[in-house]
Write a protein that holds these residues in place. Structure first.
Motif, mmCIF file in Angstrom:
data_model
loop_
_atom_site.group_PDB
_atom_site.id
_atom_site.type_symbol
_atom_site.label_atom_id
_atom_site.label_comp_id
_atom_site.label_asym_id
_atom_site.label_seq_id
_atom_site.Cartn_x
_atom_site.Cartn_y
_atom_site.Cartn_z
ATOM 1 N N GLY A 81 -4.811 2.309 0.123
ATOM 2 C CA GLY A 81 -4.251 2.064 1.447
ATOM 3 C C GLY A 81 -3.033 2.923 1.706
ATOM 4 O O GLY A 81 -2.620 3.728 0.877
ATOM 5 N N MET A 82 -2.446 2.716 2.874
ATOM 6 C CA MET A 82 -1.301 3.518 3.278
ATOM 7 C C MET A 82 0.027 2.791 3.088
ATOM 8 O O MET A 82 1.057 3.306 3.447
ATOM 9 C CB MET A 82 -1.452 3.936 4.745
ATOM 10 C CG MET A 82 -2.639 4.836 4.997
ATOM 11 S SD MET A 82 -2.615 6.363 4.023
ATOM 12 C CE MET A 82 -1.210 7.172 4.713
ATOM 13 N N TRP A 83 0.016 1.591 2.601
ATOM 14 C CA TRP A 83 1.253 0.858 2.365
ATOM 15 C C TRP A 83 1.053 -0.112 1.217
ATOM 16 O O TRP A 83 -0.064 -0.381 0.809
ATOM 17 C CB TRP A 83 1.689 0.087 3.618
ATOM 18 C CG TRP A 83 0.770 -1.021 3.995
ATOM 19 C CD1 TRP A 83 0.788 -2.310 3.527
ATOM 20 C CD2 TRP A 83 -0.334 -0.970 4.888
ATOM 21 N NE1 TRP A 83 -0.224 -3.043 4.071
ATOM 22 C CE2 TRP A 83 -0.934 -2.240 4.926
ATOM 23 C CE3 TRP A 83 -0.888 0.044 5.676
ATOM 24 C CZ2 TRP A 83 -2.036 -2.547 5.706
ATOM 25 C CZ3 TRP A 83 -1.998 -0.269 6.459
ATOM 26 C CH2 TRP A 83 -2.546 -1.541 6.462
ATOM 27 N N LEU A 84 2.149 -0.616 0.711
ATOM 28 C CA LEU A 84 2.115 -1.620 -0.347
ATOM 29 C C LEU A 84 2.781 -2.882 0.172
ATOM 30 O O LEU A 84 3.852 -2.827 0.764
ATOM 31 C CB LEU A 84 2.859 -1.136 -1.594
ATOM 32 C CG LEU A 84 2.207 -0.004 -2.370
ATOM 33 C CD1 LEU A 84 3.141 0.499 -3.457
ATOM 34 C CD2 LEU A 84 0.902 -0.464 -2.980
ATOM 35 N N THR A 85 2.160 -4.001 -0.072
ATOM 36 C CA THR A 85 2.734 -5.290 0.304
ATOM 37 C C THR A 85 3.372 -5.910 -0.938
ATOM 38 O O THR A 85 3.143 -5.452 -2.060
ATOM 39 C CB THR A 85 1.641 -6.234 0.837
ATOM 40 O OG1 THR A 85 0.734 -6.541 -0.223
ATOM 41 C CG2 THR A 85 0.888 -5.616 2.004
ATOM 42 N N PRO A 86 4.154 -6.983 -0.765
ATOM 43 C CA PRO A 86 4.701 -7.670 -1.937
ATOM 44 C C PRO A 86 3.612 -8.110 -2.918
ATOM 45 O O PRO A 86 3.834 -8.142 -4.125
ATOM 46 C CB PRO A 86 5.424 -8.870 -1.340
ATOM 47 C CG PRO A 86 5.786 -8.443 0.029
ATOM 48 C CD PRO A 86 4.657 -7.545 0.480
ATOM 49 N N VAL A 87 2.432 -8.421 -2.397
ATOM 50 C CA VAL A 87 1.327 -8.841 -3.269
ATOM 51 C C VAL A 87 0.984 -7.735 -4.264
ATOM 52 O O VAL A 87 0.823 -8.003 -5.459
ATOM 53 C CB VAL A 87 0.081 -9.223 -2.436
ATOM 54 C CG1 VAL A 87 -1.110 -9.491 -3.331
ATOM 55 C CG2 VAL A 87 0.369 -10.414 -1.560
ATOM 56 N N GLU A 88 0.875 -6.491 -3.792
ATOM 57 C CA GLU A 88 0.553 -5.384 -4.689
ATOM 58 C C GLU A 88 1.738 -5.015 -5.588
ATOM 59 O O GLU A 88 1.561 -4.698 -6.751
ATOM 60 C CB GLU A 88 0.105 -4.147 -3.905
ATOM 61 C CG GLU A 88 -1.318 -4.222 -3.393
ATOM 62 C CD GLU A 88 -1.412 -4.742 -1.976
ATOM 63 O OE1 GLU A 88 -0.374 -4.788 -1.275
ATOM 64 O OE2 GLU A 88 -2.519 -5.117 -1.571
ATOM 65 N N LEU A 89 2.942 -5.041 -5.023
ATOM 66 C CA LEU A 89 4.115 -4.645 -5.811
ATOM 67 C C LEU A 89 4.424 -5.623 -6.933
ATOM 68 O O LEU A 89 4.834 -5.215 -8.016
ATOM 69 C CB LEU A 89 5.345 -4.526 -4.912
ATOM 70 C CG LEU A 89 5.408 -3.285 -4.058
ATOM 71 C CD1 LEU A 89 6.600 -3.358 -3.119
ATOM 72 C CD2 LEU A 89 5.481 -2.047 -4.932
#
Length: 103
Positions: free
Chosen positions: A32-40
């Motif tokens: 994807g083009m961004w990271l959310t807190p879930v991925e981080l």
């Protein structure tokens, strides 16, 4: 199947530069083009939410059963343009650590 991101070992990070370096590695590995807190903060972020859901369901079910005869069933719905990472991790944690709620 849903993609589960690789966890970051936060205890191994030395400083801000090291965090930014790891962040860039994870970001480049994502589709994807961004990271959310879930991925981080995978899987910790979702585990905390799962613990909250379990506590809420247990408390609500107990109170509702006494007052209304509610059966304690619930649904988890993840909305948004993501990959379902949070729902997957949340349900996995419920299954592994809160089986009485998961069943």
């Amino acid at each position: 199947t849903t993609h589960s991101p690789r966890s970051i070992d936060f205890a191994s990070l030395f400083n801000e530069w090291h965090w930014k370096h790891k962040y860039n590695q994870v970001y480049k590995a994502q589709k994807g083009m961004w990271l959310t807190p879930v991925e981080l903060f995978f899987p910790h972020y979702s585990n905390i939410l799962a613990n909250f859901v379990s506590e809420s369901i247990t408390t609500t079910s107990t109170n509702n059963n006494l007052a209304t005869g509610h059966d304690g069933k619930f649904e988890i719905v993840e909305l948004g343009g993501g990959r379902g990472t949070n729902a997957l991790a949340l349900l996995n944690h419920l299954s592994e650590c809160h089986s009485e709620v998961y069943k």
